[in-house]
Enzyme design. Structure first.
Site, PDB file in Angstrom:
ATOM      1  N   SER A   9      54.463  71.496  28.659  1.00  0.00           N
ATOM      2  CA  SER A   9      53.667  70.948  29.750  1.00  0.00           C
ATOM      3  C   SER A   9      53.326  69.489  29.476  1.00  0.00           C
ATOM      4  O   SER A   9      52.599  69.167  28.522  1.00  0.00           O
ATOM      5  CB  SER A   9      52.382  71.757  29.922  1.00  0.00           C
ATOM      6  OG  SER A   9      51.556  71.166  30.908  1.00  0.00           O
ATOM      7  N   ASP A  36      52.294  69.128  35.857  1.00  0.00           N
ATOM      8  CA  ASP A  36      51.153  69.478  36.709  1.00  0.00           C
ATOM      9  C   ASP A  36      50.724  68.297  37.565  1.00  0.00           C
ATOM     10  O   ASP A  36      50.508  67.195  37.052  1.00  0.00           O
ATOM     11  CB  ASP A  36      49.968  69.919  35.848  1.00  0.00           C
ATOM     12  CG  ASP A  36      50.210  71.246  35.160  1.00  0.00           C
ATOM     13  OD1 ASP A  36      50.685  72.181  35.841  1.00  0.00           O
ATOM     14  OD2 ASP A  36      49.934  71.350  33.954  1.00  0.00           O
ATOM     15  N   HIS A  67      54.412  71.686  39.271  1.00  0.00           N
ATOM     16  CA  HIS A  67      53.373  72.639  39.660  1.00  0.00           C
ATOM     17  C   HIS A  67      52.305  71.900  40.462  1.00  0.00           C
ATOM     18  O   HIS A  67      51.556  71.091  39.910  1.00  0.00           O
ATOM     19  CB  HIS A  67      52.804  73.242  38.364  1.00  0.00           C
ATOM     20  CG  HIS A  67      51.675  74.179  38.552  1.00  0.00           C
ATOM     21  ND1 HIS A  67      50.919  74.638  37.482  1.00  0.00           N
ATOM     22  CD2 HIS A  67      51.138  74.766  39.649  1.00  0.00           C
ATOM     23  CE1 HIS A  67      49.993  75.460  37.922  1.00  0.00           C
ATOM     24  NE2 HIS A  67      50.097  75.543  39.233  1.00  0.00           N
ATOM     25  N   PHE A 144      42.553  72.453  33.343  1.00  0.00           N
ATOM     26  CA  PHE A 144      42.329  71.828  32.046  1.00  0.00           C
ATOM     27  C   PHE A 144      43.288  72.404  31.014  1.00  0.00           C
ATOM     28  O   PHE A 144      43.563  73.608  31.006  1.00  0.00           O
ATOM     29  CB  PHE A 144      40.888  72.059  31.558  1.00  0.00           C
ATOM     30  CG  PHE A 144      39.836  71.540  32.490  1.00  0.00           C
ATOM     31  CD1 PHE A 144      39.485  70.194  32.492  1.00  0.00           C
ATOM     32  CD2 PHE A 144      39.211  72.391  33.383  1.00  0.00           C
ATOM     33  CE1 PHE A 144      38.520  69.713  33.359  1.00  0.00           C
ATOM     34  CE2 PHE A 144      38.244  71.923  34.265  1.00  0.00           C
ATOM     35  CZ  PHE A 144      37.899  70.571  34.250  1.00  0.00           C
ATOM     36  N   ASP A 176      51.418  80.421  32.230  1.00  0.00           N
ATOM     37  CA  ASP A 176      50.890  79.099  31.910  1.00  0.00           C
ATOM     38  C   ASP A 176      49.441  79.230  31.469  1.00  0.00           C
ATOM     39  O   ASP A 176      48.577  79.606  32.264  1.00  0.00           O
ATOM     40  CB  ASP A 176      50.994  78.199  33.137  1.00  0.00           C
ATOM     41  CG  ASP A 176      50.505  76.781  32.906  1.00  0.00           C
ATOM     42  OD1 ASP A 176      50.089  76.466  31.764  1.00  0.00           O
ATOM     43  OD2 ASP A 176      50.553  75.975  33.849  1.00  0.00           O
ATOM     44  N   GLY A 177      49.190  78.931  30.175  1.00  0.00           N
ATOM     45  CA  GLY A 177      47.814  78.886  29.709  1.00  0.00           C
ATOM     46  C   GLY A 177      47.595  79.600  28.394  1.00  0.00           C
ATOM     47  O   GLY A 177      47.798  80.813  28.288  1.00  0.00           O
ATOM     48  N   GLY A 178      47.231  78.825  27.366  1.00  0.00           N
ATOM     49  CA  GLY A 178      46.853  79.411  26.094  1.00  0.00           C
ATOM     50  C   GLY A 178      47.999  79.929  25.257  1.00  0.00           C
ATOM     51  O   GLY A 178      47.774  80.693  24.305  1.00  0.00           O
TER      52      GLY A 178
END
Length: 222
Positions: A9, A36, A67, A144, A176-178
Site C-alpha cells: 500500500s 488509496d 481504492h 488510517f 486490507d488492514g493490519g
C-alpha cells in the site's frame, strides 16, 4: 486456489521519493501496488490525488489497484482511469447506485473491485457478485494506516469465500488492514488471496519485508 499476491500500500511509502519505493517493491518481485485515494469526507483523512497517481504511472509499469475511499466514487472513476488505474475499487457504503458505478468502470475498460467496511454485511454484495473482478474486505476501519487487524473479519472472509464458491465464481478476495507476515496465514486459511500491506512493507527495509511475505506465501502454498 487463487494465486496469492502481495499488494504493498503506497499510503505508507516515502512520499518524497515514490518512484524509488515503487522500483524497490518491483525489484523484490511485486507486480501490483495498492493506492488509496481519500477525500476527507467518506474517511477522515486526505491522501494523494490523481495527479500524483499519474506521476507514479510515468515512473512505473506495475499494476495499479486504486481504492477510492470517497463519497459517490462515480464522480471520480474516469479521472482514476485517466491517471493510470488498472483496477478501481469502490465502496458499497459510498455508492448511491452501485451497479451503475460498476458499469461505469467496465465501460472504461478497467477491472472492478467492490469494497466493504468491517461492519457492512456481505448481503450488500448479493446482486453484484457476478459483475466484479475482486472483492476487497476492509479488515480495519478505513482512513488510517498502521491499525491492528480486527479478528472477527476472519469469519467474514470465510463466509464470503463460501458465497463465491456456492455461486461458482472465481473472484479473488482482497484484504486490507493490519496484515503482517506473522498473522497473514489466518486470512489465507479463510480464503483471501490478495494481501494489502502498508507499514509492514514500507518500513525502511522494503525488499526484506516483501521477501518475508513471499516466504510465508510459498510455505503456505507448498
Amino acid at each position: 486456489m487463487d494465486k496469492i499476491e502481495l499488494l504493498p500500500s503506497v499510503l505508507s511509502a516515502d512520499f518524497t521519493d515514490l518512484g524509488r519505493d515503487l522500483k524497490e517493491v518491483e525489484k523484490a518481485g511485486v507486480r501490483t501496488v495498492h493506492i488509496d485515494v481519500m477525500d476527507g469526507n467518506f474517511v477522515p483523512s486526505l491522501s494523494l490525488g490523481f495527479p500524483v497517481i499519474a506521476s507514479m504511472r510515468k515512473a512505473s509499469g506495475l499494476f495499479f489497484d486504486v481504492h477510492l475511499m470517497v463519497e459517490e466514487p462515480g464522480r471520480y472513476v474516469e479521472m482514476a482511469a485517466e491517471a493510470g488505474a488498472d483496477r478501481i475499487g469502490i465502496h458499497v457504503e459510498a455508492c448511491r447506485h452501485l451497479h451503475r458505478t460498476i458499469q461505469q468502470i467496465r465501460a472504461l475498460g478497467k477491472e472492478v473491485c467492490v469494497v466493504l467496511n468491517p461492519a457492512t454485511p456481505l448481503t450488500a454484495l448479493e446482486y453484484v457478485l457476478g459483475d466484479v473482478d475482486t472483492v476487497l474486505l476492509m479488515t480495519v476501519n478505513p482512513g488510517f494506516g498502521g491499525q491492528a487487524y480486527i479478528p472477527s473479519m476472519t469469519e467474514k472472509i470465510r463466509r464470503l469465500r463460501g458465497m463465491l464458491d456456492t455461486e461458482g465464481l472465481s473472484v479473488p478476495i482482497e484484504v486490507d488492514g493490519g496484515m503482517k507476515p506473522g498473522n497473514v496465514r489466518q486470512v489465507l486459511d479463510a480464503g483471501a488471496s490478495l494481501i494489502v500491506a502498508g507499514s509492514s512493507v514500507f518500513n525502511g527495509r522494503i525488499g526484506e519485508s516483501v521477501r518475508e511475505f513471499q516466504r510465508v506465501f510459498a510455505e503456505y502454498s507448498a
